[in-house]
Design a protein around this motif. Sequence first.
Motif, mmCIF file in Angstrom:
data_model
loop_
_atom_site.group_PDB
_atom_site.id
_atom_site.type_symbol
_atom_site.label_atom_id
_atom_site.label_comp_id
_atom_site.label_asym_id
_atom_site.label_seq_id
_atom_site.Cartn_x
_atom_site.Cartn_y
_atom_site.Cartn_z
ATOM 1 N N CYS A 60 0.844 -1.208 0.000
ATOM 2 C CA CYS A 60 0.000 0.000 0.000
ATOM 3 C C CYS A 60 0.877 1.254 0.000
ATOM 4 O O CYS A 60 0.611 2.199 -0.758
ATOM 5 C CB CYS A 60 -0.915 0.017 1.214
ATOM 6 S SG CYS A 60 -2.300 -1.132 1.109
ATOM 7 N N GLU A 126 -7.974 0.619 -1.951
ATOM 8 C CA GLU A 126 -7.063 -0.511 -1.742
ATOM 9 C C GLU A 126 -6.522 -0.522 -0.312
ATOM 10 O O GLU A 126 -6.409 -1.584 0.309
ATOM 11 C CB GLU A 126 -5.911 -0.477 -2.748
ATOM 12 C CG GLU A 126 -4.926 -1.624 -2.608
ATOM 13 C CD GLU A 126 -5.523 -3.020 -2.830
ATOM 14 O OE1 GLU A 126 -4.833 -4.000 -2.497
ATOM 15 O OE2 GLU A 126 -6.671 -3.143 -3.304
ATOM 16 N N VAL A 127 -6.209 0.642 0.228
ATOM 17 C CA VAL A 127 -5.745 0.722 1.621
ATOM 18 C C VAL A 127 -6.868 0.267 2.550
ATOM 19 O O VAL A 127 -6.630 -0.486 3.507
ATOM 20 C CB VAL A 127 -5.259 2.144 1.976
ATOM 21 C CG1 VAL A 127 -4.930 2.254 3.459
ATOM 22 C CG2 VAL A 127 -4.053 2.531 1.127
#
Length: 169
Positions: A60, A126-127
């Motif tokens: 990330c 995505e995080v």
Amino acid sequence: MTQSRDWLIQWLRDAHAMEEQAETMLSGQLSRLESYPELGDRIRQHLDETRQQASRLKSCLDRIGEESSAMKDAGGKLTAMAQSISGVFAGDEVMKGSLASYTFEHMEIASYTMLIAAANAEGEAEVARVSEQNLREEEAMADWLKSHLAETTQMFLSRAAADSDAAKR
């Protein structure tokens, strides 16, 4: 860059350092649990998850063009090593380790809950996804530890009554 994005990056770095610390802590505990095979197996499983969590967090950070904090990572590892060494001298090391692990899992749960909220606020899907996956694993470990704490305590007390050296391991 916004202030909330700065916080997200800082908290990602903190979480990565936290997982580095957890890896060191779990490795230290695992090496001294031969008399507690079920606990040892679960810690071994969670150690693998912890390594994957750190890797996902690093990905990330890489994806958003940031790096982990070498200083925070090293500090976390040193803290865990000191804790592991001090546990060797405790007559109830397995119980102190169980207490520390349960407490640490809840710190991780809080950390990932914060990261999910910050990632969502910043549109970092995505995080948020990675944090949710890590959160589920931490919650599962905390639940396992809680559900086995009485059993571990009884095993410790039985071993301590029979042989004080066997209780430690």
